[in-house]
Design a protein around this motif. Structure first.
Motif, mmCIF file in Angstrom:
data_model
loop_
_atom_site.group_PDB
_atom_site.id
_atom_site.type_symbol
_atom_site.label_atom_id
_atom_site.label_comp_id
_atom_site.label_asym_id
_atom_site.label_seq_id
_atom_site.Cartn_x
_atom_site.Cartn_y
_atom_site.Cartn_z
ATOM 1 N N ILE A 29 0.878 -1.174 0.000
ATOM 2 C CA ILE A 29 0.000 0.000 0.000
ATOM 3 C C ILE A 29 0.911 1.218 0.000
ATOM 4 O O ILE A 29 1.915 1.256 0.726
ATOM 5 C CB ILE A 29 -0.992 0.014 1.192
ATOM 6 N N GLY A 61 -6.365 10.845 4.592
ATOM 7 C CA GLY A 61 -7.372 9.786 4.622
ATOM 8 C C GLY A 61 -7.382 8.884 3.393
ATOM 9 O O GLY A 61 -8.232 7.994 3.287
ATOM 10 N N THR A 121 3.751 4.202 9.263
ATOM 11 C CA THR A 121 3.039 3.026 8.744
ATOM 12 C C THR A 121 2.472 2.205 9.900
ATOM 13 O O THR A 121 1.332 1.751 9.854
ATOM 14 C CB THR A 121 4.008 2.190 7.880
ATOM 15 N N GLY A 177 -4.991 6.655 2.316
ATOM 16 C CA GLY A 177 -4.574 5.293 2.678
ATOM 17 C C GLY A 177 -5.708 4.563 3.398
ATOM 18 O O GLY A 177 -5.981 3.397 3.124
ATOM 19 N N GLY A 178 -6.382 5.273 4.296
ATOM 20 C CA GLY A 178 -7.505 4.674 5.037
ATOM 21 C C GLY A 178 -8.622 4.254 4.090
ATOM 22 O O GLY A 178 -9.218 3.179 4.250
HETATM 23 C C1 LIG Z 1 1.089 4.054 5.190
HETATM 24 C C2 LIG Z 1 0.442 4.979 4.155
HETATM 25 C C3 LIG Z 1 -0.083 4.153 2.996
HETATM 26 C C4 LIG Z 1 -0.735 5.727 4.809
HETATM 27 O O1 LIG Z 1 -1.363 6.539 3.823
HETATM 28 P P1 LIG Z 1 -2.095 7.918 4.176
HETATM 29 O O2 LIG Z 1 -2.911 8.322 3.009
HETATM 30 O O3 LIG Z 1 -1.137 8.881 4.731
HETATM 31 O O4 LIG Z 1 -3.085 7.390 5.337
HETATM 32 P P2 LIG Z 1 -4.259 8.210 6.057
HETATM 33 O O5 LIG Z 1 -4.229 9.641 5.662
HETATM 34 O O6 LIG Z 1 -5.519 7.447 5.842
HETATM 35 O O7 LIG Z 1 -3.838 8.030 7.561
HETATM 36 C C5 LIG Z 1 -2.546 8.470 7.982
HETATM 37 C C6 LIG Z 1 -2.652 9.443 9.124
HETATM 38 O O8 LIG Z 1 -3.266 10.630 8.679
HETATM 39 C C7 LIG Z 1 -4.324 10.983 9.563
HETATM 40 N N1 LIG Z 1 -5.336 11.677 8.758
HETATM 41 C C8 LIG Z 1 -6.255 11.108 7.967
HETATM 42 N N2 LIG Z 1 -7.000 12.061 7.388
HETATM 43 C C9 LIG Z 1 -6.497 13.246 7.809
HETATM 44 C C10 LIG Z 1 -6.818 14.581 7.558
HETATM 45 N N3 LIG Z 1 -7.818 14.897 6.734
HETATM 46 N N4 LIG Z 1 -6.065 15.529 8.142
HETATM 47 C C11 LIG Z 1 -5.051 15.220 8.966
HETATM 48 N N5 LIG Z 1 -4.698 13.948 9.273
HETATM 49 C C12 LIG Z 1 -5.414 12.993 8.689
HETATM 50 C C13 LIG Z 1 -4.809 9.664 10.090
HETATM 51 O O9 LIG Z 1 -5.501 9.802 11.322
HETATM 52 C C14 LIG Z 1 -3.521 8.935 10.270
HETATM 53 O O10 LIG Z 1 -2.897 9.379 11.445
HETATM 54 P P3 LIG Z 1 -1.881 8.426 12.233
HETATM 55 O O11 LIG Z 1 -0.881 7.911 11.219
HETATM 56 O O12 LIG Z 1 -1.292 9.305 13.270
HETATM 57 O O13 LIG Z 1 -2.778 7.351 12.774
HETATM 58 C C15 LIG Z 1 1.452 6.061 3.662
HETATM 59 O O14 LIG Z 1 1.987 6.723 4.776
HETATM 60 C C16 LIG Z 1 2.589 5.526 2.807
HETATM 61 O O15 LIG Z 1 2.450 5.370 1.591
HETATM 62 N N6 LIG Z 1 3.743 5.234 3.458
HETATM 63 C C17 LIG Z 1 4.925 4.784 2.754
HETATM 64 C C18 LIG Z 1 4.756 3.409 2.193
HETATM 65 C C19 LIG Z 1 4.461 2.380 3.238
HETATM 66 O O16 LIG Z 1 4.975 2.387 4.342
HETATM 67 N N7 LIG Z 1 3.580 1.407 2.878
HETATM 68 C C20 LIG Z 1 3.196 0.313 3.781
HETATM 69 C C21 LIG Z 1 4.129 -0.836 3.710
HETATM 70 S S1 LIG Z 1 4.023 -1.669 2.153
#
Ligand SMILES: CC(C)(COP(=O)(O)OP(=O)(O)OC[C@H]1O[C@@H](n2cnc3c(N)ncnc32)[C@H](O)[C@@H]1OP(=O)(O)O)[C@@H](O)C(=O)NCCC(=O)NCCS
Length: 151
Positions: free
Chosen positions: A74, A84, A118, A86-87
């Motif tokens: 992901i 949001g 992550t 990734g969620g």
């Molecule tokens: C892990 C990953 C996929 C998450 O994606 P993302 O789109 O940032 O995920 P979300 O936005 O849904 O959630 C991440 C954080 O943002 C927060 N968030 C979600 N919507 C938000 C918003 N509108 N404003 C502020 N924060 C928000 C969430 O609460 C969450 O907080 P937390 O990490 O403290 O729990 C991303 O960080 C990534 O690509 N990482 C590098 C690759 C990786 O590690 N992949 C997994 C292993 S294969």
């Protein structure tokens, strides 16, 4: 995901600082496997934001298990993170997994500090850290198993 999405997904993989070049090669092989044969057991969804690809998730049923599924990859592009996306991707994957009678979803990741976001992400999506093997990827780099039960 369609074939036309591949360059954008590759761009996300290549600009994600956590991914090593060898990991990007494997991620591309899995994408090609899905694009060449959608019945091969890999499923891939992309997220769009303002008509651009912002992230993707690749998942599949774990071979030789009864209804256990794995999030293989992901990633959300660095400038689209924390909104949001990734969620939403993982929630859609889980919905599809549940529709296909999946009961358990696993996600494995590295314990390196650059994966701290992550780990927090999986916990915030209802996953539990259920196991860890020390020094699995390399000395000092454990594999962490996150699990979510769907039923
Ligand atoms: C892990 C990953 C996929 C998450 O994606 P993302 O789109 O940032 O995920 P979300 O936005 O849904 O959630 C991440 C954080 O943002 C927060 N968030 C979600 N919507 C938000 C918003 N509108 N404003 C502020 N924060 C928000 C969430 O609460 C969450 O907080 P937390 O990490 O403290 O729990 C991303 O960080 C990534 O690509 N990482 C590098 C690759 C990786 O590690 N992949 C997994 C292993 S294969």
């Amino acid at each position: 995901m369609t074939r036309a999405d591949k360059p954008a997904v590759m761009d996300i993989l290549q600009t994600t600082p956590q991914f090593l070049p060898a990991e990007v090669v494997v991620a591309e092989e899995v994408l090609d496997c899905y694009l060449d044969d959608p019945s091969a057991g890999y499923f891939t969804l992309v997220a769009e934001s303002d008509h651009a690809i912002a992230g993707y998730v690749c998942y599949g049923e774990t071979p030789l298990t009864e209804c256990t599924w794995d999030i293989y990859w992901i990633a959300v592009s660095p400038h689209h993170q924390k909104r949001g996306i990734g969620g939403a991707l993982i929630a859609d994957a889980e919905k599809e997994i549940a529709r296909k009678n999946g009961r358990m979803v696993m996600a494995e990741t590295s314990s390196k500090p650059d994966y701290d976001n992550t780990h927090r992400f999986y916990l915030s999506q209802g996953y539990r850290l259920v196991a860890q093997i020390s020094d699995y990827y390399a000395p000092g780099d454990n594999i962490m198993f996150f699990q979510k039960l769907l039923k």
